[in-house]
Design a protein around this motif. Structure first.
Motif, PDB file in Angstrom:
ATOM      1  N   CYS A   1      47.425 -27.490   9.910  1.00  0.00           N
ATOM      2  CA  CYS A   1      46.183 -26.742  10.159  1.00  0.00           C
ATOM      3  C   CYS A   1      45.377 -26.779   8.864  1.00  0.00           C
ATOM      4  O   CYS A   1      45.525 -25.919   7.979  1.00  0.00           O
ATOM      5  CB  CYS A   1      46.492 -25.315  10.594  1.00  0.00           C
ATOM      6  SG  CYS A   1      47.211 -25.208  12.255  1.00  0.00           S
ATOM      7  N   THR A   2      44.511 -27.766   8.749  1.00  0.00           N
ATOM      8  CA  THR A   2      43.848 -28.063   7.479  1.00  0.00           C
ATOM      9  C   THR A   2      42.820 -27.018   7.058  1.00  0.00           C
ATOM     10  O   THR A   2      42.463 -26.932   5.884  1.00  0.00           O
ATOM     11  CB  THR A   2      43.163 -29.439   7.559  1.00  0.00           C
ATOM     12  OG1 THR A   2      42.256 -29.442   8.690  1.00  0.00           O
ATOM     13  CG2 THR A   2      44.179 -30.544   7.750  1.00  0.00           C
ATOM     14  N   ASN A   3      42.328 -26.227   8.008  1.00  0.00           N
ATOM     15  CA  ASN A   3      41.294 -25.237   7.696  1.00  0.00           C
ATOM     16  C   ASN A   3      41.823 -23.810   7.645  1.00  0.00           C
ATOM     17  O   ASN A   3      41.050 -22.858   7.579  1.00  0.00           O
ATOM     18  CB  ASN A   3      40.152 -25.331   8.705  1.00  0.00           C
ATOM     19  CG  ASN A   3      39.246 -26.523   8.428  1.00  0.00           C
ATOM     20  OD1 ASN A   3      38.868 -26.770   7.296  1.00  0.00           O
ATOM     21  ND2 ASN A   3      38.926 -27.285   9.466  1.00  0.00           N
ATOM     22  N   ILE A   4      43.141 -23.662   7.726  1.00  0.00           N
ATOM     23  CA  ILE A   4      43.744 -22.339   7.566  1.00  0.00           C
ATOM     24  C   ILE A   4      44.339 -22.262   6.168  1.00  0.00           C
ATOM     25  O   ILE A   4      45.133 -23.113   5.766  1.00  0.00           O
ATOM     26  CB  ILE A   4      44.825 -22.085   8.637  1.00  0.00           C
ATOM     27  CG1 ILE A   4      44.181 -22.013  10.024  1.00  0.00           C
ATOM     28  CG2 ILE A   4      45.573 -20.787   8.350  1.00  0.00           C
ATOM     29  CD1 ILE A   4      45.159 -21.787  11.154  1.00  0.00           C
ATOM     30  N   SER A   5      43.948 -21.260   5.411  1.00  0.00           N
ATOM     31  CA  SER A   5      44.348 -21.167   4.004  1.00  0.00           C
ATOM     32  C   SER A   5      45.770 -20.621   3.867  1.00  0.00           C
ATOM     33  O   SER A   5      46.283 -19.925   4.739  1.00  0.00           O
ATOM     34  CB  SER A   5      43.377 -20.264   3.241  1.00  0.00           C
ATOM     35  OG  SER A   5      43.487 -18.918   3.711  1.00  0.00           O
ATOM     36  N   LYS A   6      46.368 -20.944   2.744  1.00  0.00           N
ATOM     37  CA  LYS A   6      47.721 -20.460   2.466  1.00  0.00           C
ATOM     38  C   LYS A   6      47.741 -18.942   2.319  1.00  0.00           C
ATOM     39  O   LYS A   6      48.688 -18.271   2.741  1.00  0.00           O
ATOM     40  CB  LYS A   6      48.245 -21.120   1.186  1.00  0.00           C
ATOM     41  CG  LYS A   6      49.682 -20.743   0.854  1.00  0.00           C
ATOM     42  CD  LYS A   6      50.176 -21.481  -0.376  1.00  0.00           C
ATOM     43  CE  LYS A   6      51.621 -21.108  -0.683  1.00  0.00           C
ATOM     44  NZ  LYS A   6      52.130 -21.829  -1.880  1.00  0.00           N
ATOM     45  N   LYS A   7      46.689 -18.393   1.744  1.00  0.00           N
ATOM     46  CA  LYS A   7      46.611 -16.945   1.560  1.00  0.00           C
ATOM     47  C   LYS A   7      46.609 -16.218   2.902  1.00  0.00           C
ATOM     48  O   LYS A   7      47.316 -15.217   3.088  1.00  0.00           O
ATOM     49  CB  LYS A   7      45.349 -16.602   0.770  1.00  0.00           C
ATOM     50  CG  LYS A   7      45.215 -15.134   0.430  1.00  0.00           C
ATOM     51  CD  LYS A   7      43.973 -14.884  -0.435  1.00  0.00           C
ATOM     52  CE  LYS A   7      43.849 -13.404  -0.799  1.00  0.00           C
ATOM     53  NZ  LYS A   7      42.639 -13.146  -1.627  1.00  0.00           N
ATOM     54  N   ALA A   8      45.823 -16.731   3.872  1.00  0.00           N
ATOM     55  CA  ALA A   8      45.778 -16.114   5.206  1.00  0.00           C
ATOM     56  C   ALA A   8      47.125 -16.258   5.906  1.00  0.00           C
ATOM     57  O   ALA A   8      47.576 -15.343   6.612  1.00  0.00           O
ATOM     58  CB  ALA A   8      44.672 -16.761   6.030  1.00  0.00           C
ATOM     59  N   ALA A   9      47.779 -17.412   5.727  1.00  0.00           N
ATOM     60  CA  ALA A   9      49.091 -17.630   6.350  1.00  0.00           C
ATOM     61  C   ALA A   9      50.131 -16.679   5.780  1.00  0.00           C
ATOM     62  O   ALA A   9      50.986 -16.163   6.516  1.00  0.00           O
ATOM     63  CB  ALA A   9      49.522 -19.077   6.145  1.00  0.00           C
ATOM     64  N   GLN A  10      50.063 -16.408   4.470  1.00  0.00           N
ATOM     65  CA  GLN A  10      51.005 -15.470   3.856  1.00  0.00           C
ATOM     66  C   GLN A  10      50.811 -14.056   4.388  1.00  0.00           C
ATOM     67  O   GLN A  10      51.774 -13.326   4.625  1.00  0.00           O
ATOM     68  CB  GLN A  10      50.836 -15.500   2.340  1.00  0.00           C
ATOM     69  CG  GLN A  10      51.381 -16.764   1.697  1.00  0.00           C
ATOM     70  CD  GLN A  10      51.131 -16.825   0.209  1.00  0.00           C
ATOM     71  OE1 GLN A  10      50.111 -16.312  -0.280  1.00  0.00           O
ATOM     72  NE2 GLN A  10      52.043 -17.446  -0.530  1.00  0.00           N
TER      73      GLN A  10
END
Length: 522
Positions: free
Chosen positions: A455-464
């Motif tokens: 998911c190239t447009n989902i940030s790592k910060k949001a996923a965390q």
């Protein structure tokens, strides 16, 4: 505190769930205190001291014991338990180091043993199987699992037949040494077998089906076999009229002729012919014209690439009670054919992965749909997702992995309507952004498993941040693999494209618990 004093709470103890954190001394004290109440013990995968296993012998009323995958469980452990727990009905010894010494103990002490698993136990020999007939023997045994026991010869199966004539459920997986003669030696005296599972037994052939004609089979499962042909099904309606479950996945010798032979089976409810690539429209039509189609509840035709729209139309006409349908990778199906699914009102689960879905018609009558897999359907659009949100509000599991056209607006509507969603896979949905995670937190509070690979447009910060809201999460922002067929923008690849991983790609996997049995089935 008062709750823990209730005797009934200690009837069944599962130590496998805490095997990495609980020390032996607590197991010893627990068994010592509640030894008269314990009926079921599960030590699956536990690394325990011999003294801890010996303490099980104090549980005099024990009925079920699972010591599978316990590397320290030995014949000596089994000796103490067998002397102290004669009432055991269920015994799982799979993947342990037991030898013929344990096999000698079973008939001597466990006179009422009904369920025995020796799967992947390679320390015993044919001689050990001969011991099963000693004393009172294991004559009450009804379930036997010999998966992976490649050391057993034809003579060993004869010994089993002499001592365990009451077997009704037989499982032998991952057994490349299993031959027709082995099965023939067994069924000569074990004529009560009703359920048979042979996966990973490539040398089984049509002769085995002939030998099984003396049994009253209700369930059969063969997988990955190239020697079973249409001849096995030729007289199936005469020899096995009560068959209810047939799993013959990845059996390349099966053709349309086999389906014609199955059509008279009035009790058939489950049919799995996944990867049987020689099956086509003609065979399925002949099957559905028979009485078997009326009661069929589960039909798996994954990778049956010869099927076309004609087959789906026939399914919609002849299968009023169909609950589970898989047409995965049936790439000859068109949008028109898939549209016929709208006439099957009983569907609870549909797998259309890898097919050509371009309109929302198939979901407009699926009001009770719970599980849907439309992954790798490149034409899947927001319109279809929004239709799901309107008509399929009872969805608990959804996979749209590899669908590059889906946007935040469609998933926002889905999360606002499908409040029971437990499992969601949006891997490869490259147009989705952090906004979708906020929408899921608001609308899908029962979400347990979330997959967001590529998911190239989902940030790592949001996923965390999202990882604290679910039990299991998979995430990375890498470019989609080449076999997905599109780039990080969702545009189709051409032969000249050379996709390389983007810099700064991140990966995050969070797992808080294992799947429940319901989620594994999904």
């Amino acid at each position: 505190m008062l709750m823990t004093q209730l005797n009934s709470l200690w009837n069944a103890i599962d130590f496998s769930t805490v095997k990495n954190v609980i020390p032996d001394k607590y197991i010893l004290s627990t068994l010592q205190r509640w030894r008269l109440n314990v009926l079921r013990l599960n030590f699956h995968g536990c690394l325990l001291r011999p003294k801890t296993f010996r303490s099980v012998s104090h549980c005099r009323n024990l009925q079920e014991l699972n010591v599978s995958d316990c590397p320290t469980f030995t014949d000596e452990s089994m000796r103490h338990i067998s002397e102290g727990c004669p009432g055991v009905l269920y015994l799982n010894l799979s993947n342990t180091t037991i030898t013929n010494r344990t096999m000698r103990l079973l008939p001597r002490h466990f006179h009422n043993l009904q369920n025995l698993s020796l799967a992947y136990c390679r320390g015993f020999t044919d001689k050990g199987l001969q011991y099963l007939n000693l004393g009172n023997g294991c004559h009450k045994l009804i379930y036997l699992d010999l998966s992976g026991c490649t050391q057993i010869s034809v003579q060993g199966f004869r010994y089993i037949a002499n001592s365990c004539t009451g077997i009704t459920h037989l499982t032998i997986n991952d057994m490349p040494t299993l031959t027709d003669n082995c099965v023939k030696a067994l069924v000569e005296k074990c004529s009560r077998i009703t359920s048979l599972v042979f996966t990973g037994a490539p040398h089984i052939s049509d002769r085995t089906f002939k030998a099984l004609s003396t049994c009253k089979l209700r369930k059969i499962r063969f997988e990955g076999n190239k020697r079973v042909t249409d001849a096995s099904f030729k007289y199936i309606d005469k020899n096995y009229p009560n068959l209810s479950h047939i799993y013959m996945a990845d059996c390349k010798g099966i053709t349309d002729s086999s389906l014609r032979s199955l059509s008279p089976l009035r009790q058939l409810t489950v049919l799995n012919l996944a990867n049987c690539v020689r099956i086509g429209d003609m065979g399925l039509r002949q099957f559905l014209d028979g009485p078997a189609s009326i009661r069929i509840r589960e039909l798996n035709l994954s990778n049956c690439v010869r099927l076309s729209d004609v087959s789906v139309m026939k399914l919609s006409e002849r299968c009023p009670n169909l609950n589970y349908l898989s047409l995965r990778n049936c790439d000859h199906l068109t949008a028109q054919g898939i549209g016929y699914i709208v006439n099957i009102f009983s569907l609870v689960s549909i797998d259309l992965s890898g097919t050509d879905i371009s309109n929302e018609a198939f979901c407009k009558s699926s009001l009770i749909l719970e599980h849907l897999d439309v992954s790798y359907c490149s034409q899947l659009s927001d319109m279809i997702i929004k239709a799901l949100a309107i008509y399929c509000i009872n969805l608990t599991s959804l996979s749209v992995a590899g669908c590059p056209k889906i946007t935040d607006s469609a998933m926002e509507m889905l999360s606002a309507k499908c409040h029971y969603l437990h499992i969601l896979d949006i891997s490869g949905c490259v147009l989705l952004t952090d906004q979708i995670l906020e929408d899921l937190q608001i609308g899908c509070k029962q979400l347990r498993i979330l997959k967001m690979q590529y998911c190239t447009n989902i940030s790592k910060k949001a996923a965390q941040r999202m990882s604290s809201k679910v039990q299991q999460q998979e995430y990375n922002s890498n470019d989609p693999p080449r076999w997905f067929g599109y780039d990080r923008e969702g545009d189709p690849l051409t032969e000249l494209d050379n996709v390389t991983p983007s810099k700064g790609a991140s990966e995050l996997t969070v797992e808080k618990s294992t799947y429940s049995s319901e989620e594994q089935a999904a």
